[in-house]
Design an enzyme around this catalytic site. Sequence first.
Site, PDB file in Angstrom:
ATOM      1  N   GLU A   1     -12.966   8.090  -2.109  1.00  0.00           N
ATOM      2  CA  GLU A   1     -12.926   6.667  -1.693  1.00  0.00           C
ATOM      3  C   GLU A   1     -11.744   6.253  -0.443  1.00  0.00           C
ATOM      4  O   GLU A   1     -11.263   7.157  -0.089  1.00  0.00           O
ATOM      5  CB  GLU A   1     -12.498   5.840  -2.882  1.00  0.00           C
ATOM      6  CG  GLU A   1     -11.330   6.351  -3.734  1.00  0.00           C
ATOM      7  CD  GLU A   1     -11.074   5.750  -5.138  1.00  0.00           C
ATOM      8  OE1 GLU A   1     -12.100   4.659  -5.310  1.00  0.00           O
ATOM      9  OE2 GLU A   1     -10.202   6.097  -5.649  1.00  0.00           O
TER      10      GLU A   1
ATOM     11  N   ASP B   1      -2.730  -0.658  -2.693  1.00  0.00           N
ATOM     12  CA  ASP B   1      -3.837  -0.388  -1.721  1.00  0.00           C
ATOM     13  C   ASP B   1      -3.476  -0.665  -0.184  1.00  0.00           C
ATOM     14  O   ASP B   1      -4.108  -1.420   0.292  1.00  0.00           O
ATOM     15  CB  ASP B   1      -5.317  -0.897  -2.146  1.00  0.00           C
ATOM     16  CG  ASP B   1      -5.690  -0.664  -3.531  1.00  0.00           C
ATOM     17  OD1 ASP B   1      -5.495   0.330  -3.763  1.00  0.00           O
ATOM     18  OD2 ASP B   1      -6.372  -1.802  -4.138  1.00  0.00           O
TER      19      ASP B   1
END
Length: 482
Positions: free
Chosen positions: A182, A16
């Site tokens: 997302e 991430d």
Amino acid sequence: MNTSFGEPVLPGFRPDPSVCRVGADYYLVTSSFEWFPGLPVFHSRDLVNWRRLGSALDRPSQLDLGACEPSRGLFAPTIRHQDGVFHLVCTLMDGPGHFVVTATDPAGPWSEPQWLEGEGFDPSLFFDDGDGRAWFTAARVLDEAAGRTEIWMREYLPAERRLTGPEYVLWSGSRPGARWAEAPHLYRIHGTYLLLTAEGGTDVDHSVVAARADRVTGPYEGAPGNPVLPPATGPVTCTGHADLVQTPDGEWRAVLLGVRRGSAIGRETFLSRVTWGDGWPVFSPVVHTSPRRPLHDDFATLSADWSTLRTPRTPFWTTGDGLRLRLRPERLGERAVPSLLARPQEHPDCDVSTELHFLPVAPGEQAGLAVVLDDDAHLLLLRAAEGLVLRRGPDVLARAGLPPGPVRLGVRIRGFTHTFAYAAPGGAWRDLATVEAAFLKPLFTSVQVGLYATSRGRPSTRHARFAWFDLSYPHPQNPSGR
């Protein structure tokens, strides 16, 4: 600028990624989940070679990860810079939710967290250079079973570190029935607002989609060719969760996560060149070129790459004469803070070894080498009262007798095949057992290797000393290693 964009620029447990640029300097953060210190911060001048500066959450007073279950904790940070201040937003899952920390120096110290209103995960910040306003975005779940989510936004007041004003729903996916929209990031490029999100879930269907609007509040129109980075089918898969950055010479790059097939190292940070077609981002393919970074650590100090499971209230280690780990009642397999220091496995094939100076004197005293995915999935090669013991969780897989004195412990990792070995200092290595460890396959977190000590539920004042720690790689013509 270096143009080697294929290799993982941050190998191992670095999922991430988020990046920002200040002048000629790039700063990057990644998720850390239940591991402490939380939210590692890196610096680079070329987006390829990175140096760790520290962590945004490195004090127990900032955040307590003590109750975190595996693969929970700190999800998907975003780092941005505005007017001399770095703003980092993140989500503590199963906790109060979103928060922001700030610093004038990315090496720290970072502030205590300021909690922000709103549901969901994967928060981001956008500072609009058009009107000077700032915005907070995040994803939230509408239907867990169906993977239906939406991206929402509110205005962010940087000086007060809080949200204000109405909420806007920007996006719910690139098509009807889209799953797991997302990882939102907003950008203003040539006067147009670009929304970049992930889609498909952080597995083999992971992808990057794009949408744009004339106003920051929308409505957003998806790219005709979405996903702009489709699910990957090459040696690197699961690519997504991208964040764009512009270089000083006006070119564009993206950091994103990806997974190398056939190993337990999980989600790493990769780099992609980005060009533009009809105003939409075009990502270069992500391939892998096998970087190898051997390590010898004699523990003069404890480097920033070592982590603990959850937040220790006080240190259980000392350095200077090797690494000394205090034997404590906590053990791996419990939702606790065991005496464990670990660092990411950075390559599918590697050799790990250490020299242990420790002789158990009471039942339950054990210390040695650890291969750890999380509380519930790990392998331990330990010196115990009965000799050398190889454990998978509570199960004993192999044993061997040991004479008194120091012992070297090692593991040869070849994908999911782990061969554990031992030796007297200066002596030949002897294999103890080989374990096919497909149960170490990661999803959110990744396998780490490290050092561990426990008194297994009993109080103790003793320490185990590790003289050094080695991480090396087999020669291509001798892949069996030792």
